[in-house]
Design a protein around this motif. Structure first.
Motif, PDB file in Angstrom:
ATOM      1  N   ALA A  46       0.831  -1.203   0.000  1.00  0.00           N
ATOM      2  CA  ALA A  46       0.000   0.000   0.000  1.00  0.00           C
ATOM      3  C   ALA A  46       0.864   1.249   0.000  1.00  0.00           C
ATOM      4  CB  ALA A  46      -0.908  -0.009   1.213  1.00  0.00           C
ATOM      5  N   ALA A  47       2.063   1.109   0.524  1.00  0.00           N
ATOM      6  CA  ALA A  47       2.955   2.253   0.615  1.00  0.00           C
ATOM      7  C   ALA A  47       3.738   2.457  -0.673  1.00  0.00           C
ATOM      8  CB  ALA A  47       3.923   2.052   1.776  1.00  0.00           C
ATOM      9  N   LEU A  48       3.643   1.493  -1.575  1.00  0.00           N
ATOM     10  CA  LEU A  48       4.363   1.613  -2.840  1.00  0.00           C
ATOM     11  C   LEU A  48       3.741   2.680  -3.727  1.00  0.00           C
ATOM     12  CD1 LEU A  48       5.123  -2.065  -3.838  1.00  0.00           C
ATOM     13  CD2 LEU A  48       6.760  -0.267  -3.336  1.00  0.00           C
ATOM     14  N   LEU A  49       4.593   3.277  -4.515  1.00  0.00           N
ATOM     15  CA  LEU A  49       4.100   4.283  -5.446  1.00  0.00           C
ATOM     16  C   LEU A  49       3.841   3.638  -6.798  1.00  0.00           C
ATOM     17  CD1 LEU A  49       6.589   7.125  -4.538  1.00  0.00           C
ATOM     18  CD2 LEU A  49       4.237   6.786  -3.751  1.00  0.00           C
ATOM     19  N   ASP A  50       3.007   4.259  -7.583  1.00  0.00           N
ATOM     20  CA  ASP A  50       2.661   3.695  -8.887  1.00  0.00           C
ATOM     21  C   ASP A  50       3.874   3.581  -9.806  1.00  0.00           C
ATOM     22  OD1 ASP A  50       0.097   3.420  -8.118  1.00  0.00           O
ATOM     23  OD2 ASP A  50      -0.566   5.322  -8.962  1.00  0.00           O
ATOM     24  N   ASP A  51       4.835   4.459  -9.558  1.00  0.00           N
ATOM     25  CA  ASP A  51       6.014   4.444 -10.432  1.00  0.00           C
ATOM     26  C   ASP A  51       7.106   3.529  -9.872  1.00  0.00           C
ATOM     27  OD1 ASP A  51       6.616   5.850  -8.252  1.00  0.00           O
ATOM     28  OD2 ASP A  51       7.638   7.490  -9.275  1.00  0.00           O
ATOM     29  N   SER A  52       6.710   2.768  -8.869  1.00  0.00           N
ATOM     30  CA  SER A  52       7.680   1.861  -8.258  1.00  0.00           C
ATOM     31  C   SER A  52       8.068   0.750  -9.226  1.00  0.00           C
ATOM     32  CB  SER A  52       7.077   1.255  -6.988  1.00  0.00           C
ATOM     33  OG  SER A  52       7.968   0.306  -6.456  1.00  0.00           O
ATOM     34  N   ASP A  53       9.273   0.264  -9.084  1.00  0.00           N
ATOM     35  CA  ASP A  53       9.740  -0.813  -9.952  1.00  0.00           C
ATOM     36  C   ASP A  53       9.160  -2.156  -9.525  1.00  0.00           C
ATOM     37  OD1 ASP A  53      11.233   0.945 -11.413  1.00  0.00           O
ATOM     38  OD2 ASP A  53      12.999   0.740 -10.128  1.00  0.00           O
ATOM     39  N   THR A  54       8.558  -2.162  -8.366  1.00  0.00           N
ATOM     40  CA  THR A  54       7.999  -3.408  -7.852  1.00  0.00           C
ATOM     41  C   THR A  54       6.688  -3.756  -8.549  1.00  0.00           C
ATOM     42  OG1 THR A  54       8.949  -2.944  -5.677  1.00  0.00           O
ATOM     43  CG2 THR A  54       7.196  -4.576  -5.779  1.00  0.00           C
ATOM     44  N   PRO A  55       6.612  -4.960  -9.100  1.00  0.00           N
ATOM     45  CA  PRO A  55       5.387  -5.400  -9.801  1.00  0.00           C
ATOM     46  C   PRO A  55       4.273  -5.744  -8.819  1.00  0.00           C
ATOM     47  CG  PRO A  55       6.987  -7.185  -9.764  1.00  0.00           C
ATOM     48  CD  PRO A  55       7.651  -5.994  -9.107  1.00  0.00           C
ATOM     49  N   TRP A  56       3.809  -4.774  -8.109  1.00  0.00           N
ATOM     50  CA  TRP A  56       2.794  -4.998  -7.075  1.00  0.00           C
ATOM     51  C   TRP A  56       1.486  -5.527  -7.666  1.00  0.00           C
ATOM     52  CZ3 TRP A  56      -1.650  -2.278  -7.901  1.00  0.00           C
ATOM     53  CH2 TRP A  56      -1.568  -1.183  -8.750  1.00  0.00           C
ATOM     54  N   HIS A  57       1.283  -5.268  -8.950  1.00  0.00           N
ATOM     55  CA  HIS A  57       0.031  -5.700  -9.586  1.00  0.00           C
ATOM     56  C   HIS A  57      -0.020  -7.218  -9.729  1.00  0.00           C
ATOM     57  CE1 HIS A  57       2.991  -5.225 -12.840  1.00  0.00           C
ATOM     58  NE2 HIS A  57       2.358  -6.216 -13.425  1.00  0.00           N
ATOM     59  N   ARG A  58       1.136  -7.861  -9.560  1.00  0.00           N
ATOM     60  CA  ARG A  58       1.170  -9.325  -9.683  1.00  0.00           C
ATOM     61  C   ARG A  58       0.860 -10.004  -8.363  1.00  0.00           C
ATOM     62  NH1 ARG A  58       6.757  -9.089 -13.029  1.00  0.00           N
ATOM     63  NH2 ARG A  58       5.911  -8.208 -14.922  1.00  0.00           N
ATOM     64  N   ILE A  59       0.510  -9.215  -7.372  1.00  0.00           N
ATOM     65  CA  ILE A  59       0.167  -9.790  -6.068  1.00  0.00           C
ATOM     66  C   ILE A  59      -1.328  -9.649  -5.825  1.00  0.00           C
ATOM     67  CG2 ILE A  59       0.583  -9.679  -3.599  1.00  0.00           C
ATOM     68  CD1 ILE A  59       3.301  -8.516  -4.185  1.00  0.00           C
ATOM     69  N   VAL A  60      -1.973 -10.791  -5.644  1.00  0.00           N
ATOM     70  CA  VAL A  60      -3.419 -10.796  -5.432  1.00  0.00           C
ATOM     71  C   VAL A  60      -3.743 -11.544  -4.147  1.00  0.00           C
ATOM     72  CG1 VAL A  60      -3.916 -10.655  -7.889  1.00  0.00           C
ATOM     73  CG2 VAL A  60      -3.669 -12.891  -6.792  1.00  0.00           C
ATOM     74  N   ASN A  61      -4.989 -11.471  -3.730  1.00  0.00           N
ATOM     75  CA  ASN A  61      -5.356 -12.173  -2.499  1.00  0.00           C
ATOM     76  C   ASN A  61      -5.490 -13.672  -2.737  1.00  0.00           C
ATOM     77  OD1 ASN A  61      -7.835 -12.671  -3.690  1.00  0.00           O
ATOM     78  ND2 ASN A  61      -8.715 -10.820  -2.846  1.00  0.00           N
ATOM     79  N   ARG A  62      -5.784 -14.388  -1.700  1.00  0.00           N
ATOM     80  CA  ARG A  62      -5.767 -15.838  -1.794  1.00  0.00           C
ATOM     81  C   ARG A  62      -6.951 -16.363  -2.592  1.00  0.00           C
ATOM     82  NH1 ARG A  62      -6.472 -20.114   1.470  1.00  0.00           N
ATOM     83  NH2 ARG A  62      -8.603 -20.430   2.100  1.00  0.00           N
ATOM     84  N   HIS A  63      -7.891 -15.517  -2.898  1.00  0.00           N
ATOM     85  CA  HIS A  63      -9.026 -15.916  -3.717  1.00  0.00           C
ATOM     86  C   HIS A  63      -8.711 -15.749  -5.195  1.00  0.00           C
ATOM     87  CE1 HIS A  63     -11.543 -16.368  -0.227  1.00  0.00           C
ATOM     88  NE2 HIS A  63     -11.132 -15.202   0.205  1.00  0.00           N
ATOM     89  N   GLY A  64      -7.532 -15.230  -5.480  1.00  0.00           N
ATOM     90  CA  GLY A  64      -7.155 -15.016  -6.865  1.00  0.00           C
ATOM     91  C   GLY A  64      -7.794 -13.760  -7.425  1.00  0.00           C
ATOM     92  N   GLN A  65      -8.266 -12.931  -6.539  1.00  0.00           N
ATOM     93  CA  GLN A  65      -8.915 -11.702  -6.992  1.00  0.00           C
ATOM     94  C   GLN A  65      -8.030 -10.495  -6.725  1.00  0.00           C
ATOM     95  OE1 GLN A  65     -12.520 -12.445  -4.578  1.00  0.00           O
ATOM     96  NE2 GLN A  65     -13.610 -12.272  -6.510  1.00  0.00           N
ATOM     97  N   VAL A  66      -8.262  -9.446  -7.483  1.00  0.00           N
ATOM     98  CA  VAL A  66      -7.497  -8.224  -7.317  1.00  0.00           C
ATOM     99  C   VAL A  66      -7.833  -7.612  -5.957  1.00  0.00           C
ATOM    100  CG1 VAL A  66      -7.124  -5.906  -8.215  1.00  0.00           C
ATOM    101  CG2 VAL A  66      -7.461  -7.819  -9.783  1.00  0.00           C
ATOM    102  N   SER A  67      -6.822  -7.136  -5.300  1.00  0.00           N
ATOM    103  CA  SER A  67      -7.004  -6.587  -3.963  1.00  0.00           C
ATOM    104  C   SER A  67      -7.914  -5.376  -3.961  1.00  0.00           C
ATOM    105  CB  SER A  67      -5.646  -6.192  -3.394  1.00  0.00           C
ATOM    106  OG  SER A  67      -4.784  -7.293  -3.454  1.00  0.00           O
ATOM    107  N   ILE A  68      -8.673  -5.266  -2.894  1.00  0.00           N
ATOM    108  CA  ILE A  68      -9.567  -4.121  -2.763  1.00  0.00           C
ATOM    109  C   ILE A  68      -8.884  -3.049  -1.920  1.00  0.00           C
ATOM    110  CG2 ILE A  68     -11.749  -3.341  -1.836  1.00  0.00           C
ATOM    111  CD1 ILE A  68     -12.845  -6.098  -2.378  1.00  0.00           C
ATOM    112  N   ARG A  69      -8.872  -1.841  -2.423  1.00  0.00           N
ATOM    113  CA  ARG A  69      -8.208  -0.751  -1.726  1.00  0.00           C
ATOM    114  C   ARG A  69      -9.179   0.006  -0.860  1.00  0.00           C
ATOM    115  NH1 ARG A  69      -4.645   3.418  -2.852  1.00  0.00           N
ATOM    116  NH2 ARG A  69      -2.740   2.704  -1.925  1.00  0.00           N
ATOM    117  N   ASN A  70      -8.675   0.984  -0.170  1.00  0.00           N
ATOM    118  CA  ASN A  70      -9.532   1.742   0.730  1.00  0.00           C
ATOM    119  C   ASN A  70     -10.588   2.515  -0.052  1.00  0.00           C
ATOM    120  OD1 ASN A  70      -7.930   3.578  -0.464  1.00  0.00           O
ATOM    121  ND2 ASN A  70      -7.343   4.642   1.383  1.00  0.00           N
ATOM    122  N   ASP A  71     -10.460   2.510  -1.356  1.00  0.00           N
ATOM    123  CA  ASP A  71     -11.454   3.172  -2.190  1.00  0.00           C
ATOM    124  C   ASP A  71     -12.763   2.377  -2.177  1.00  0.00           C
ATOM    125  OD1 ASP A  71      -9.536   4.924  -2.694  1.00  0.00           O
ATOM    126  OD2 ASP A  71      -9.072   4.248  -4.714  1.00  0.00           O
TER     127      ASP A  71
END
Length: 124
Positions: A46-71
DNA sequence: TGCGTGACTGCCT
DNA sequence: CAGGCAGCCACGC
């Protein structure tokens, strides 16, 4: 090692950076590798920035679904990014983890970076 | 300087 | 079978 940081976050980022193109990992998977609770993985990402080199989008929850943000809703951009990498979503908006789940880093990598291999499920 | 927030998961009832 | 609770790091104001 640049990972000498005591914070688990640095570890989480380091592991996340290993997730290959077209593969996904779960929070629990990363957490176990990093030796911390899955909750911290979410916190760290959550602390990562969008321009981060870390492929955070490849991390999902255990249900295989995209994580839900505070939005209150999942990041559509994350799903798009995954689809562009060849990751398919099921009818229930889920990823088939049995096909796209990252097997994890090699044991050599763990040792090389000072991780605790014993913590991993090396069972047979 | 201290407290609250923040992308989850597994076990128990 | 489904819902609720506990876990405990780092950063910003």
């Amino acid at each position: 090692m640049s990972m000498r940081q005591k914070g688990n976050r640095q570890r989480i980022y380091c592991i996340a950076n290993l997730i290959p193109y077209g593969k996904v990992a779960t929070y629990g998977q990363i957490a176990k590798l990093a030796g911390c609770n899955p909750l911290f993985v979410g916190y760290a990402l959550a602390a990562l920035l969008d321009d981060s080199d870390t492929p955070w989008h490849r991390i999902v929850n255990r249900h295989g679904q995209v994580s839900i943000r505070n939005d209150g809703k999942p990041d559509a951009n994350q799903r798009i990014a995954l689809q562009q990498e060849g990751v398919c979503f099921n009818v229930h908006d889920r990823i088939d983890l049995t096909k796209h789940r990252w097997a994890g880093p090699t044991l050599d990598w763990l040792v090389e970076h000072g991780f605790d291999p014993i913590n991993q499920e090396g069972d047979t």
